[in-house]
Write a protein that holds these residues in place. Structure first.
Motif, mmCIF file in Angstrom:
data_model
loop_
_atom_site.group_PDB
_atom_site.id
_atom_site.type_symbol
_atom_site.label_atom_id
_atom_site.label_comp_id
_atom_site.label_asym_id
_atom_site.label_seq_id
_atom_site.Cartn_x
_atom_site.Cartn_y
_atom_site.Cartn_z
ATOM 1 N N GLU A 1 0.655 4.093 -2.797
ATOM 2 C CA GLU A 1 0.288 5.431 -2.330
ATOM 3 C C GLU A 1 1.346 6.450 -2.743
ATOM 4 N N ILE B 1 -4.511 0.410 -5.806
ATOM 5 C CA ILE B 1 -4.651 1.672 -5.108
ATOM 6 C C ILE B 1 -5.109 2.721 -6.116
ATOM 7 N N TYR C 1 0.826 -1.204 0.000
ATOM 8 C CA TYR C 1 0.000 0.000 0.000
ATOM 9 C C TYR C 1 0.860 1.254 0.000
#
Length: 281
Positions: free
Chosen positions: A226, A278, A222
């Motif tokens: 991100e 994401i 993640y």
């Protein structure tokens, strides 16, 4: 009994192409594998054996080689876009073209700080990828990388997970984190320098992996995605797959020795597989 053909597609896979781009003083070498998938008005080919609307897969293969002569001089994304435009514009029965390209990258050899003009070395198992999906309404371009083998020997742990009757894994705050990462990102626009963008995004992925204090592969995945969205406004979404390449501490106590987290057994199978996409909110 009645039957109905629903979604269908056909195409040519594993069109392997190498190209030498000959400049005056040096050469470039490119090696790619192209997959083509066509969707459209092909129902009668399936139901009646009527091939009047079928572009033979052998023709698709030949098209890749013929168009590469003039039009594969830069990025795999640009070449994929040109291929998809060609198939769409010359075949009204086609509703959608999907082009997948995998690139095996090479670097010119250097000796005494000078690059050799025509000798190359492969850049390991990592491969650049591109996907182009082209229909009458839309042209979407993904870039990516696969088989990117990355590892760090600190700043990784895995603790406080579920323990039940079948749990044998020990908790740790200090382990090797290794993965053979695959990433693919969708662009918001399609006119940019794809090679420069992909290089910058790949650097963001690697830097985040290296400096992130990892509490799990999920958390690191993640954080990597991100960071790409934060640093590269041109990216709409990114998907990552990170198989856990386990390095298990070897029991040296049976020999009266202490393993100070230095000796490990590297295992390929079985392995954990962590995936995530994401997107921007």
């Amino acid at each position: 009994m009645s039957a109905k053909l629903t979604r269908n597609s056909y195409g040519k896979n594993a069109v392997n192409l190498s190209k030498v781009i000959r400049h005056k003083d040096y050469h470039e070498f490119k090696q790619i594998s192209v997959n083509i998938s066509l969707e459209g008005d092909f129902i009668t080919a399936y139901t009646e054996g009527d091939n009047k609307k079928i572009l033979a897969t052998d023709t698709q293969k030949n098209t890749v080689y013929a168009l590469a002569r003039e039009h594969f001089n830069s990025s795999i994304e640009s070449f994929g876009i040109y291929l998809s435009d060609h198939f769409m514009s010359h075949n009204p029965q086609i509703r959608q073209v999907t082009i997948d390209i995998t690139e095996h990258s090479y670097t010119r050899l250097s000796f005494d700080d000078n690059q050799h003009p025509h000798a190359f070395m492969g850049n390991g198992p990592a491969k650049n990828t591109a996907r182009i999906v082209h229909n009458a309404d839309d042209l979407r371009v993904w870039s990516g990388v696969k088989d990117l083998l990355i590892l760090k020997t600190a700043d990784s742990g895995f603790e406080s997970f579920i323990r039940d009757a079948f749990t044998s894994l020990k908790e740790t705050d200090d382990r090797i984190l290794a993965t053979q990462c695959e990433a693919s990102w969708l662009y918001d626009t399609n006119g940019q320098d794809f090679t420069a963008c992909a290089t910058a995004i790949r650097n963001t992925l690697l830097k985040t992996f290296a400096f992130h204090k990892s509490l799990s592969v999920q958390q690191t995945l993640y954080a990597m995605g991100e960071a790409v969205l934060a640093e590269h406004s041109i990216v709409k979404e990114i998907s990552l797959e990170m198989p856990n390449k386990h390095h298990i501490p070897f029991n040296l106590e049976q020999f009266g020795l202490i393993n100070k987290n230095e000796i490990f057994i590297a295992t390929d199978e079985p392995y954990g597989l962590i995936k995530g996409t994401i997107t921007r909110e």
